[in-house]
Write a protein that holds these residues in place. Structure first.
Motif: not given
Length: 493
Positions: A1-16
């Protein structure tokens, strides 16, 4: 993750799933300014024009149901069927707001009274302008729709900041309005993305109102920041909702309803049942019924899961702390226990004999847990229900006295003999009291939340000698008024 990026992940698996930019203060302000430019167009489109745009949006959501519900399943974690039920509620609220705004907000004539009979008195409800909506992650399209659709129907443009845990859903939701209405200018409904700082920037961006759903501490910070510019706020904050099972309840039906209200969506529901007070005459039977309803419930991410993962990872630690505190202080686990708490999923937990001052009773847990207490009477149940600082909603199970009991509760909504029904009835206003928030969404009150009240008194003709609000009024006129006032108001004792 960079300073200007938000990562969306699957809460069941952690998949990006996706990466999104983080909108800073300048970006948020620019988005609000674009919304303000188009606000006059949207307002002048009128109730009928806005109605058609909102109904086109609903139709677009229906046509793209599978894509949206799959996205909700992946990013929020709830089962696909639950995602579809959430969409169903969204469609009902969009439809109601679109079709009822004109009736609820049209100018209304009121009586001017006998002393101002030469005037016409009118109340109007023009839109505020630009509304900022900060949404939650637990119901990422249903909950914000209570503000977004109603604000749009009232004639406002909207800037929506979805939760950082459900950003992809929020962006899809906002973009879908424009895709459904390609003939309209952009900026009527737009999304900004980021973490808490982005939401804070929206609060101070110059919007005409902030509608927030989330925790009580965050709601207080938003209210304090908005107070600097006297920006009005609508706050739908946490709950610690109670259910009362009276002596004449259908015990099996109550247990089934409470099991769902407590555990659905992994307990991540602001109006989910977290406390139950059961009349002692049916207590043992209720526990047996409740246990039987929960024994086969299992969380997971597959098609056979009863509910999904905990969407916000840090909430798992809080749930564990509440269970541990209750057990350490003499509570017992009827179903599950500390071993039910996993890395991503939490199994159903029912705690009994839990002290009323334990964290599991006084604080919002927001997980698949439930405390159950035996009471000697409805009076005791009502007293314990009202002892909470929260006052969002409640449920009452009684064949003959449901309304009577419900009227005694210090909450914003009560469902009787069914779980959370008020949320599915679009005409009913929704919101809490105390630490649960300020203001109402849904229904006519929800539409008016996104307007300002403008009163008009128009003199239609002058009455000779009756100019009371003038330095030229006559003593004889005042004498007549004194006699009339005596006759009108002085005869009651």
């Amino acid at each position: 993750m960079t300073e200007d990026t938000l990562r969306s992940v699957n809460p069941a698996t952690g998949e990006l799933l996706a990466e999104w930019p983080i909108d800073d203060e300048a970006s948020v302000t620019a988005t609000v300014e674009r919304a303000r430019v188009v606000a006059s167009f949207w307002r002048e489109l009128g109730f009928d024009g806005r109605k058609q745009a909102l109904l086109r949006w609903a139709s677009y959501l229906v046509r793209n149901t599978d894509e949206l519900t799959e996205l909700i399943h992946k990013e929020n974690g709830k089962p696909a069927e639950d995602a579809y039920l959430e969409l169903m509620l969204v469609l009902e609220h969009i439809d109601w707001a679109a079709k009822n705004a004109k009736r609820a907000l049209a100018p209304k004539r009121v009586s001017p009274g006998p002393f101002m009979a030469n005037h016409e008195a009118v109340v109007e409800h023009p839109p505020l302008g630009v509304v900022g909506v900060i949404g939650p992650w637990n119901y990422p399209i249903y909950t914000p729709t209570g503000s977004v659709a109603y604000a749009l129907a009232a004639g406002n443009t909207v800037v929506f900041k979805p939760s950082e845990y459900t950003t992809s859903i929020g962006v899809w939701y906002a973009r879908s309005f424009a895709l459904a209405n390609p003939q309209l200018p952009g900026g009527i409904l737009t999304a900004v993305t980021g973490f808490g700082a982005t939401g804070a920037a929206l609060v101070t961006s110059g919007v005409d109102k902030i509608a927030f759903t989330g925790s009580t501490p965050t709601g207080k910070r938003i209210m304090a920041a908005a107070a600097e510019t006297l920006t009005p706020v609508l706050l739908e904050c946490g709950g610690k909702d109670a259910a009362i099972v009276a002596h004449d309840a259908d015990v099996s039906a109550a247990a089934d309803a409470i099991a769902w209200a407590a555990m659905a969506n992994s307990g991540q529901t602001c109006v989910g049942t977290e406390r139950v007070y059961v009349d002692e005459t049916v207590y043992d039977r209720f526990l047996a019924e409740l246990k039987s309803k929960l024994d086969n419930l299992k969380p997971g991410s597959g098609a056979d899961a009863s509910y999904g993962p905990m969407t916000m990872p840090k909430q798992i630690d809080l749930v564990r702390e509440h269970i541990a505190d209750a057990l350490e202080r003499g509570g017992r686990a009827l179903v599950g226990g500390l071993e039910s708490v996993g890395d991503r999923f939490i199994g159903p937990v029912v705690l009994i004999d839990t002290p009323e001052d334990s964290r599991a009773v006084t604080e919002e847990t927001f997980g698949p847990t439930l405390t159950v207490r035996k009471v000697k009477s409805v009076d005791e149940a009502v007293e314990l229900t009202n002892a909470s600082e929260f006052g969002l909603a409640s449920t009452v199970f009684s064949k003959s006295h449901g309304m009577e009991i419900g009227r005694r509760l210090r909450v914003g909504a009560t469902s009787i003999n069914a779980p959370l029904s008020f949320g599915a009835i679009s005409a009913l206003p929704f919101g809490g009291t105390g630490a649960s928030g300020i203001g109402r969404i849904h229904g006519e009150e929800g539409l008016r939340e996104f307007t300002r009240t403008h009163s008009f008194a128009r003199q239609r003709f002058a009455i000779p000698g009756m100019a009371l609000l003038s330095f030229g009024r006559k003593a004889s006129t005042v004498a007549v008024i004194r006699r009339v006032i005596g006759l009108k108001h002085g005869r009651h004792s």
